[in-house]
Scaffold this motif. Structure first.
Motif, PDB file in Angstrom:
ATOM      1  N   LEU A   1       0.595  -1.199   0.476  1.00  0.00           N
ATOM      2  CA  LEU A   1      -0.266  -0.039  -0.056  1.00  0.00           C
ATOM      3  C   LEU A   1       1.226   1.278  -0.170  1.00  0.00           C
ATOM      4  N   LEU A   2       1.837   1.656   0.869  1.00  0.00           N
ATOM      5  CA  LEU A   2       2.693   2.138   0.970  1.00  0.00           C
ATOM      6  C   LEU A   2       3.497   2.387  -0.402  1.00  0.00           C
ATOM      7  N   ARG A   3       3.841   1.830  -1.051  1.00  0.00           N
ATOM      8  CA  ARG A   3       4.313   2.140  -2.611  1.00  0.00           C
ATOM      9  C   ARG A   3       3.727   3.057  -3.198  1.00  0.00           C
ATOM     10  N   SER A   4       1.809   3.256  -3.556  1.00  0.00           N
ATOM     11  CA  SER A   4       1.311   4.430  -3.868  1.00  0.00           C
ATOM     12  C   SER A   4       1.740   5.690  -4.100  1.00  0.00           C
ATOM     13  N   ILE A   5       2.916   5.938  -2.858  1.00  0.00           N
ATOM     14  CA  ILE A   5       3.058   7.395  -2.064  1.00  0.00           C
ATOM     15  C   ILE A   5       4.023   8.113  -3.388  1.00  0.00           C
TER      16      ILE A   5
END
Lengths: 402, 402
Positions: free
Chosen positions: B140-144
């Motif tokens: 999920l954090l890779r979308s930042i």
């Protein structure tokens, strides 16, 4: 506060006598796995008996893996960390030939070289001309005069010589003129320290005159200069340790290093270990500390002559009773570095060491040798710790802190 | 001048081959007083025969009593004093998962944590969520996205992850955002180095977006970041030692540390010691120095599995002849630290070490083990001195001083 400063703060005077007996290059390695070293092969009943009543160990001259030259090796023995207290190469070269270096002299190592018609170096060692050929050219260079300073040119060996400038306001901060390669011209002397600017100009004047003189004398028709240095003005051994200190040595280099740290240099009649011990006896009352240097263990090792090195050790052993008869309060026997015949050169290997004193802690070591000293009560130590231990066993160090 | 600089000054090239065989965590302690360690319990006829013709000793990884992690442990082995040459924690975390860190990347260790409705931390490790739960949140954090820099988020284990920022003008001088206690809110990223001001702003933007994403995913509904660091730009091993150097390792951390000091990383087919030695053989001519890393001595020790660790040592011993057949000029066998099964963790205990070389000085040690190596001719040494000794025995160090 570094170690030397600490020891200086703690050192006191008393009436004890300390002898540091240095067998240059005494450490070795076996020629065959499992075989003896030179020291182990030598018959040394006196050293073995002494080891049996001494604290023994192994000592590393400078640091693991580091092979010291004579300068760093002896600074360590004298308790000066050679990484903190450096002696420039030019100074060592001058000391090595027995030149009476004064405190502000600038000394450099010189190499004769061969240059072609364009002035480019074709041989950095001038075909390794014989020593007498080098000396002949040195004689010619002595005619050079510089304004306001004296110059000394001294032959060393083959293509090598030493140059010393003496006068007011000189400094050693000059780069080498040796380009370190053939096909390039010798470099001018350049000051990296602004204080050496005038010295650089004088050196360049000297080089220009030398070039004209040598031009007609191939193959040594030019020269390079390296390792410009002045006396490093080391803390003086007698001041640091509060010891009246004397050096008993036969070769110039060792007298030179001892003089650099402020020891008196005693004159030895003869060259044998027994002659050196006799010198010690003659001056016994006048000093508290004696540095006794035996050279031939090293030179035979450098020759790769295992048997000859073992024999030199035997001559030291045979002469040893004369030294023991003086009953030094602390006697230390070791070397400045190893010189294994196998390698024909100085090496990094730790040295066997023994410390004989009434205050010594014994161990199970009953022979003086590289393997026998393993497991001795001195353990694995470093040369810079020899002097603090010597002073401690002479009860010349006060307590540190309350 | 520190030791590494001294060695760099003295190192020269020649045609010798040096092998440093590291059995990770090989040192142990007895399970019962008087009993054997894992190494002593293992049947190791090849290592014992090698020890009998080698110089042996005990070596302390960093300093007495200090238990090193893999980073400092290997820096010491490579001759870099880990107290002088530090690798930041973020960089070690990235190396440990095999991340291909670039010279200016800023890396940090991340922890998922649990915060309450007021944003105060209630669990600094988010209930130690399973690794797959951590990985799901990393995804999920890779979308930042951040302006002008790339971000990489990589799962490590359970609640741990790594964050890497890549772009121009970044710097590692940021304080941790972990308040190190529950009941407090995560801290903002703050630059202690002015050059890291922009990096701090970017990291805070990233944290703000991450907080919004994680809010709906308790118990790991927030995160903290620690150990911001960049590649420390260490002096490179091949430059310092003048060795073409290769690492033979299976686990990412060890390849990573070797890459950080400039070694080439060789690809190993398989994971067994014999596979690693085969890789060595295949590349024998292309390199002068091989670092060979055996991992499983450490992991079995950390499992507390004495028998398994002893068995791993036996597999190394069985494979050893293939390495000896290559006839390295200098072969050193030791570990980066001890990992006693008794402690189930790294420890500070000195490691047995052997050094096999023609120039070695023998001793009476006839087995490779913690007790047998006591009294060996290497004595009690330190890991940072292994490389200087290896180079000395390979005749790759010139004399220090004249």
């Amino acid at each position: 506060m570094n170690q030397l400063e600490l020891i200086q703060e703690l050192a006191i005077k008393n009436n004890t006598k300390i002898v540091l007996l240095v067998l240059d290059g005494v450490g070795g390695v076996p020629l065959q796995p499992g075989g003896p070293t030179e020291l182990e092969a030598a018959r040394t009943p006196n050293l073995d008996a002494l080891a049996a009543r001494s604290a023994c160990g192994l000592s590393t001259p400078v640091a693991p893996g580091i092979t010291p030259g004579s300068g760093p090796g002896h600074l360590s023995l004298f308790g000066y960390d050679p990484l903190q207290y450096e002696i420039g190469r030019g100074v060592l070269e001058a000391l090595g030939i027995g030149f009476d270096l004064q405190p502000n002299d600038v000394a450099a190592r010189g190499n004769f070289c061969t240059v072609d018609a364009q002035g480019l170096i074709t041989d950095r060692r001038a075909g390794r001309i014989p020593t007498q050929e080098g000396a002949r050219r040195v004689e010619l260079l002595r005619s050079i005069r510089l304004p306001g300073v004296q110059t000394f040119v001294e032959p060393v060996k083959e293509y090598r010589f030493a140059l010393v400038l003496r006068g007011e306001g000189l400094a050693g901060g000059l780069r080498d003129t040796d380009p370190q390669q053939t096909g390039a011209a010798p470099l001018p002397a350049v000051a990296y320290d602004p204080a050496a600017q005038r010295t650089a100009e004088l050196v360049n004047q000297w080089i220009a005159q030398a070039a004209r003189i040598l031009a007609g004398h191939p193959p040594a028709n030019m020269l390079t200069l390296r390792g410009f240095a002045v006396d490093p003005n080391l803390p003086k051994f007698p001041d640091v340790y509060k010891l009246r200190a004397a050096a008993v040595a036969v070769y110039p280099m060792y007298k030179g290093v001892a003089r650099l740290v402020g020891m008196d240099i005693l004159t030895v009649q003869g060259e044998a270990p027994s002659d050196e011990f006799e010198t010690l006896r003659q001056h016994w009352d006048a000093y508290d500390f004696f540095f006794v240097h035996i050279k031939k263990t090293d030179s035979t090792g450098e020759d790769g002559n295992f048997e000859a090195k073992a024999h030199v050790i035997e001559t030291v052993d045979a002469a040893l009773p004369a030294l023991l008869d003086l009953k030094p309060d602390v006697l230390i026997v070791t070397g400045d570095h190893s010189t294994p015949s196998l390698l024909k050169s100085h090496s990094w290997h730790p040295l066997p060491i023994l410390l004989s004193a009434r205050t010594g802690r014994g161990d199970r070591v009953t022979a003086f040798g590289e393997t026998a000293c393993l497991g001795g009560s001195l353990g694995h130590m470093r040369h810079v710790d020899i002097m603090p231990l010597a002073l401690a066993h002479a009860l010349r160090l006060t307590k540190y802190g309350a």
